[in-house]
Write a protein that holds these residues in place. Structure first.
Motif, PDB file in Angstrom:
ATOM      1  N   SER A   1       0.802  -1.172   0.045  1.00  0.00           N
ATOM      2  CA  SER A   1       0.017   0.026   0.137  1.00  0.00           C
ATOM      3  C   SER A   1       0.908   1.190  -0.100  1.00  0.00           C
ATOM      4  O   SER A   1       1.817   1.328   0.879  1.00  0.00           O
TER       5      SER A   1
ATOM      6  N   THR B   1       0.946   5.298   0.038  1.00  0.00           N
ATOM      7  CA  THR B   1      -0.058   6.521   0.726  1.00  0.00           C
ATOM      8  C   THR B   1       0.538   7.695   0.063  1.00  0.00           C
ATOM      9  O   THR B   1       1.671   8.095  -0.331  1.00  0.00           O
TER      10      THR B   1
ATOM     11  N   SER C   1      -9.710   9.224  -0.923  1.00  0.00           N
ATOM     12  CA  SER C   1      -9.815   7.633  -0.765  1.00  0.00           C
ATOM     13  C   SER C   1      -8.816   7.486   0.534  1.00  0.00           C
ATOM     14  O   SER C   1      -7.571   7.717   0.432  1.00  0.00           O
ATOM     15  N   ARG C   2      -9.282   7.160   1.864  1.00  0.00           N
ATOM     16  CA  ARG C   2      -8.496   6.720   2.517  1.00  0.00           C
ATOM     17  C   ARG C   2      -7.726   5.357   2.593  1.00  0.00           C
ATOM     18  O   ARG C   2      -8.264   4.494   2.136  1.00  0.00           O
ATOM     19  N   ASP C   3      -6.347   5.149   3.209  1.00  0.00           N
ATOM     20  CA  ASP C   3      -5.904   3.986   3.110  1.00  0.00           C
ATOM     21  C   ASP C   3      -6.549   2.905   3.823  1.00  0.00           C
ATOM     22  O   ASP C   3      -7.248   3.166   4.777  1.00  0.00           O
ATOM     23  N   GLY C   4      -6.353   1.492   3.447  1.00  0.00           N
ATOM     24  CA  GLY C   4      -6.647   0.482   4.120  1.00  0.00           C
ATOM     25  C   GLY C   4      -7.723  -0.307   3.482  1.00  0.00           C
ATOM     26  O   GLY C   4      -8.399   0.041   2.649  1.00  0.00           O
TER      27      GLY C   4
ATOM     28  N   GLY D   1     -10.756   1.494   4.380  1.00  0.00           N
ATOM     29  CA  GLY D   1     -10.651   2.852   4.125  1.00  0.00           C
ATOM     30  C   GLY D   1     -11.775   3.534   3.573  1.00  0.00           C
ATOM     31  O   GLY D   1     -12.282   3.167   2.410  1.00  0.00           O
ATOM     32  N   GLU D   2     -12.238   4.660   4.244  1.00  0.00           N
ATOM     33  CA  GLU D   2     -13.527   5.332   3.803  1.00  0.00           C
ATOM     34  C   GLU D   2     -13.171   6.226   2.440  1.00  0.00           C
ATOM     35  O   GLU D   2     -11.868   6.593   2.129  1.00  0.00           O
TER      36      GLU D   2
ATOM     37  N   GLU E   1      -6.223  11.554   8.249  1.00  0.00           N
ATOM     38  CA  GLU E   1      -5.829  10.241   8.172  1.00  0.00           C
ATOM     39  C   GLU E   1      -5.053  10.055   6.850  1.00  0.00           C
ATOM     40  O   GLU E   1      -5.124  10.613   5.703  1.00  0.00           O
TER      41      GLU E   1
ATOM     42  N   ASN F   1      -4.717   7.448   0.003  1.00  0.00           N
ATOM     43  CA  ASN F   1      -4.254   6.937  -1.175  1.00  0.00           C
ATOM     44  C   ASN F   1      -4.149   8.138  -2.501  1.00  0.00           C
ATOM     45  O   ASN F   1      -3.343   8.044  -3.186  1.00  0.00           O
TER      46      ASN F   1
END
Length: 262
Positions: free
Chosen positions: A78, A80, A105-108, A111-112, A140, A143
């Motif tokens: 991943s 970021t 787009s939040r990581d994970g 991720g939201e 947070e 990506n």
């Protein structure tokens, strides 16, 4: 290796995969090929498609930022976006074109996608969370950022953003109303190369299917690039082959021909 984009390529306009295309992919895999999904969508917006396909392999998500093992449900890699660099890039772009509507787009794996005021959402039915204060964007790891302009079209916005901040970040045009700010140098090709290394497959042994300019690096990396009939003119101009549209079994037509020739 068969590398397929999702939206506008593997997925039809109703976001389903036809039985004929499923059968063609299954037949190719039964002959020893491996199918790798390569999409601009981050993992949270990709998982349900993979589940529907019964897909257990590797998927390259988030424009190459994430290599996801669908079988185990975990991220293998991943990348970021440096938030300070992204904030600077955004300021430089807005200095040239004015205020932009934003999403991120939040990581994970879970991720939201957070969506700001004025942003015209893409991906009907896909989950997102609204925000009002821009400070929430940087709270947070991310990506990517999505940017939209109230007047400029996608090509004009991508060009202006690239001229303003292309030395800081990568700008990708990946669909209607989808211009993205990514880590500098990131592309689908980078993520696909990582997946190929794990699968012990060479670029020359890869056929790639796509429809948008964000697929250009993947086409340059792969041995053979196939553009859908509905593809953006930039991709059509460099494709090794043009097939029918995503709604007209374009992937299946090519694979069936190749299987018949083998």
């Amino acid at each position: 290796m068969i590398a397929t984009d999702l939206d506008g390529t593997l997925l039809r306009s109703d976001e389903t995969v036809s039985e004929r295309t499923r059968a063609a992919l299954d037949a190719a895999c039964a002959r020893g090929a491996v199918h790798v999904v390569v999409t601009g969508r981050a993992v949270p917006w990709t998982k349900h498609v993979l589940a529907d396909l019964g897909y257990q392999g590797l998927a390259v998500c988030g424009q190459g930022a994430q290599v996801y093992d669908a079988g185990s449900g975990r991220l293998l890699t991943s990348v970021t976006l440096d938030r300070k660099v992204a904030e600077l890039a955004l300021a430089k772009i807005e200095k040239e074109v004015g205020t932009l509507a934003l999403a991120a787009s939040r990581d994970g794996v879970d991720g939201e996608v957070v969506v700001g005021p004025g942003y015209r959402e893409h991906g009907a039915g896909l989950p997102s969370t609204p925000f009002e204060n821009r400070a929430a964007l940087w709270a947070e790891p991310l990506n990517k950022l999505y940017v939209q302009h109230p007047e400029l079209d996608d090509d004009a916005l991508a060009k202006a953003a690239r001229e303003a901040a292309g030395d800081l970040v990568t700008l990708a045009l990946s669909g209607e109303n989808i211009v993205e700010i990514l880590p500098l140098g990131l592309s689908k090709a980078k993520g696909l190369a990582l997946a190929a290394r794990r699968l012990k497959v060479r670029s020359a042994e890869t056929i790639a299917f796509g429809d948008m300019p964000n697929d250009l690096p993947m086409f340059a990396w792969a041995g053979h690039g196939v553009a859908m009939a509905n593809a953006h003119e930039e991709l059509l101009s460099v494709a090794d082959e043009v097939t029918s549209s995503n709604d007209e079994e374009g992937i299946a037509l090519v694979l069936e021909r190749l299987l018949g020739e083998s």
